[in-house]
Design an enzyme around this catalytic site. Structure first.
Site, PDB file in Angstrom:
ATOM      1  CG  LEU A   1      44.780  38.249  47.210  1.00  0.00           C
ATOM      2  CD1 LEU A   1      45.272  39.358  48.129  1.00  0.00           C
ATOM      3  CD2 LEU A   1      43.780  37.345  47.938  1.00  0.00           C
ATOM      4  N   PRO A   2      41.953  38.410  43.678  1.00  0.00           N
ATOM      5  CG  PRO A   2      39.758  37.727  44.090  1.00  0.00           C
ATOM      6  CD  PRO A   2      41.086  37.927  44.767  1.00  0.00           C
TER       7      PRO A   2
ATOM      8  CB  THR B   1      45.698  41.029  36.919  1.00  0.00           C
ATOM      9  OG1 THR B   1      46.392  39.875  36.468  1.00  0.00           O
ATOM     10  CG2 THR B   1      45.696  42.084  35.827  1.00  0.00           C
TER      11      THR B   1
ATOM     12  CE  LYS C   1      47.617  39.246  33.499  1.00  0.00           C
ATOM     13  NZ  LYS C   1      47.640  38.003  32.742  1.00  0.00           N
TER      14      LYS C   1
ATOM     15  CE  LYS D   1      41.102  41.618  37.531  1.00  0.00           C
ATOM     16  NZ  LYS D   1      42.307  41.021  38.087  1.00  0.00           N
TER      17      LYS D   1
HETATM   18  P1  NAD Z   1      40.158  33.048  41.822  1.00  0.00           P
HETATM   19  O1  NAD Z   1      38.920  33.821  42.029  1.00  0.00           O
HETATM   20  O2  NAD Z   1      40.086  31.630  41.353  1.00  0.00           O
HETATM   21  O3  NAD Z   1      41.064  33.053  43.176  1.00  0.00           O
HETATM   22  C1  NAD Z   1      41.167  34.133  44.057  1.00  0.00           C
HETATM   23  C2  NAD Z   1      41.298  33.556  45.472  1.00  0.00           C
HETATM   24  O4  NAD Z   1      41.543  34.648  46.394  1.00  0.00           O
HETATM   25  C3  NAD Z   1      40.035  32.842  45.950  1.00  0.00           C
HETATM   26  O5  NAD Z   1      40.355  31.519  46.359  1.00  0.00           O
HETATM   27  C4  NAD Z   1      39.553  33.698  47.129  1.00  0.00           C
HETATM   28  O6  NAD Z   1      38.935  32.945  48.152  1.00  0.00           O
HETATM   29  C5  NAD Z   1      40.858  34.328  47.581  1.00  0.00           C
HETATM   30  N1  NAD Z   1      40.694  35.551  48.377  1.00  0.00           N
HETATM   31  C6  NAD Z   1      39.953  36.644  48.101  1.00  0.00           C
HETATM   32  N2  NAD Z   1      40.091  37.561  49.084  1.00  0.00           N
HETATM   33  C7  NAD Z   1      40.940  37.035  50.002  1.00  0.00           C
HETATM   34  C8  NAD Z   1      41.478  37.493  51.238  1.00  0.00           C
HETATM   35  N3  NAD Z   1      41.149  38.681  51.735  1.00  0.00           N
HETATM   36  N4  NAD Z   1      42.327  36.687  51.914  1.00  0.00           N
HETATM   37  C9  NAD Z   1      42.664  35.465  51.423  1.00  0.00           C
HETATM   38  N5  NAD Z   1      42.186  34.970  50.241  1.00  0.00           N
HETATM   39  C10 NAD Z   1      41.328  35.745  49.559  1.00  0.00           C
HETATM   40  O7  NAD Z   1      41.045  33.913  40.800  1.00  0.00           O
HETATM   41  P2  NAD Z   1      42.286  33.421  39.893  1.00  0.00           P
HETATM   42  O8  NAD Z   1      41.769  32.972  38.562  1.00  0.00           O
HETATM   43  O9  NAD Z   1      43.166  32.540  40.709  1.00  0.00           O
HETATM   44  O10 NAD Z   1      43.002  34.840  39.656  1.00  0.00           O
HETATM   45  C11 NAD Z   1      43.750  35.501  40.654  1.00  0.00           C
HETATM   46  C12 NAD Z   1      44.448  36.700  40.020  1.00  0.00           C
HETATM   47  O11 NAD Z   1      45.279  36.239  38.938  1.00  0.00           O
HETATM   48  C13 NAD Z   1      43.477  37.718  39.410  1.00  0.00           C
HETATM   49  O12 NAD Z   1      43.974  39.011  39.622  1.00  0.00           O
HETATM   50  C14 NAD Z   1      43.479  37.357  37.922  1.00  0.00           C
HETATM   51  O13 NAD Z   1      43.141  38.465  37.118  1.00  0.00           O
HETATM   52  C15 NAD Z   1      44.911  36.902  37.733  1.00  0.00           C
HETATM   53  N6  NAD Z   1      45.161  35.952  36.638  1.00  0.00           N
HETATM   54  C16 NAD Z   1      44.332  34.879  36.441  1.00  0.00           C
HETATM   55  C17 NAD Z   1      44.615  33.992  35.396  1.00  0.00           C
HETATM   56  C18 NAD Z   1      43.742  32.792  35.112  1.00  0.00           C
HETATM   57  O14 NAD Z   1      43.913  32.153  34.044  1.00  0.00           O
HETATM   58  N7  NAD Z   1      42.826  32.421  35.994  1.00  0.00           N
HETATM   59  C19 NAD Z   1      45.739  34.189  34.582  1.00  0.00           C
HETATM   60  C20 NAD Z   1      46.581  35.266  34.845  1.00  0.00           C
HETATM   61  C21 NAD Z   1      46.274  36.139  35.875  1.00  0.00           C
END
Ligand code: NAD
Length: 297
Positions: A65-66, A97, A172, A247
């Site tokens: 999740l975000p 994260t 992280k 963030k």
């Molecule tokens: P994203 O915004 O693409 O995905 C987040 C998903 O969570 C969305 O599809 C959203 O609809 C869903 N969501 C939000 N609230 C929800 C709820 N209450 N119930 C169900 N689903 C819900 O983000 P991302 O890029 O996939 O990143 C996710 C996490 O991973 C973050 O914490 C980010 O910091 C971390 N991260 C991302 C990357 C990257 O390269 N994108 C790399 C490492 C870590």
């Protein structure tokens, strides 16, 4: 093989859930976005109408999740929180994260209910999520870590036990502060070269064979056209969004106050990313920071 619920199917969670299903686990997933659900449905992942439905019969839950508020709401909301609905002995792996304090609060709540909780944030980006080669940084008990490894192995290749609950998130946080710094430094060096007439591709090759070599230059080059499949070459589509990097840098800054740590480069990186985000780039890939340093064409 385990029965796993997967909550959060965005840029990272979607490919992670698909790989987990391909590894032979029974995966039932939920996301607020219909589009995200449709994308995994075609790839062997069962979809559920709610987080509560997704966890029915689950031995483990993975969340991607975000930010911290989303994680705490999904697990601990008084009415809809799923933690108290899990079977005793279930294992929660939160791969988002978030701040270490929220990770510890979730683990404490889990311990009171007989549910094991690990923070297990990832590194490697979308490409590694798709390839199943993520690095996991885990925080929690040695016993939960052993159980987690069998599941995480379906999505990654480097699985580290950083320490107790929260330690994965601290690792992280340190990693992403460094990533932000070397992405900006890489963009700055490439733009300086381009402003002096150098071909950024040639300059990248030179620096990759020299002491400036780093992950942003090698794997995630921020200059358009240097790497065919980079976010930079695709109009800075994420990837990893600027808003998420802001963030993460915010988490590092808050922690640096609490832990009385001096983080001058991280602090500057946060300011630069915040300015870039405020200029309307929050939803772009974080390598678009190069545009902050470019001369207007
Ligand atoms: P994203 O915004 O693409 O995905 C987040 C998903 O969570 C969305 O599809 C959203 O609809 C869903 N969501 C939000 N609230 C929800 C709820 N209450 N119930 C169900 N689903 C819900 O983000 P991302 O890029 O996939 O990143 C996710 C996490 O991973 C973050 O914490 C980010 O910091 C971390 N991260 C991302 C990357 C990257 O390269 N994108 C790399 C490492 C870590």
């Amino acid at each position: 093989m385990s029965t796993v619920a997967f909550i959060g199917l965005g840029n990272m969670g979607g490919p992670m859930a698909i790989n987990l299903a391909k590894a032979g686990h029974t995966v039932t997933a939920f996301d607020l976005s219909e589009k995200a659900l449709a994308a995994v449905k075609a790839e062997g992942v069962n979809i559920a109408a709610s987080a509560a439905d997704a966890i029915a019969g689950a031995e483990a839950v993975i969340s991607m999740l975000p930010a911290g508020q989303h994680v705490l709401a999904v697990y601990l909301d008084e009415e809809t929180g799923i933690l108290k609905q899990l079977n005793k002995g279930a294992l929660v792996l939160d791969c988002s994260t978030i701040d270490a304090d929220s990770a510890r609060a979730l683990a404490k709540a889990g311990a009171e209910l007989g549910v094991g909780v690990m923070d297990a944030p990832v590194s490697g980006g979308v490409a590694a999520a798709q390839a199943g080669t993520l690095s996991f940084m885990c925080g929690g008990s040695a016993e939960d870590f052993e159980r987690a490894k069998a599941i995480l192995a379906g999505m990654g290749k480097n699985i580290f036990h950083a320490g107790d609950n929260g330690a994965g998130q601290v690792a992280k946080m340190c990693n992403n502060m460094l990533l932000a710094i070397h992405m900006i430094g890489t963009a700055e060096a490439l733009q300086l070269g381009a402003n002096n007439g150098l071909d950024p591709k040639v300059l990248s090759e030179i620096m990759l064979a020299s002491s400036g070599r780093n992950w942003s230059l090698e794997v995630y080059n921020p200059y358009p056209g240097v790497q065919e499949n980079s976010a930079a070459s695709k109009g800075y589509q994420p990837g990893f969004m600027v808003d998420l990097m802001i963030k993460d840098l915010g988490l590092a800054m808050e922690n640096s106050i609490d832990s009385k740590s001096s983080v001058p480069m991280g602090s500057l990186a946060r300011s630069l990313y915040t300015a870039h985000g405020m200029a309307g780039n929050g939803q772009k890939d974080f390598s678009s920071i190069l545009n902050l340093l470019r001369k207007p064409s």
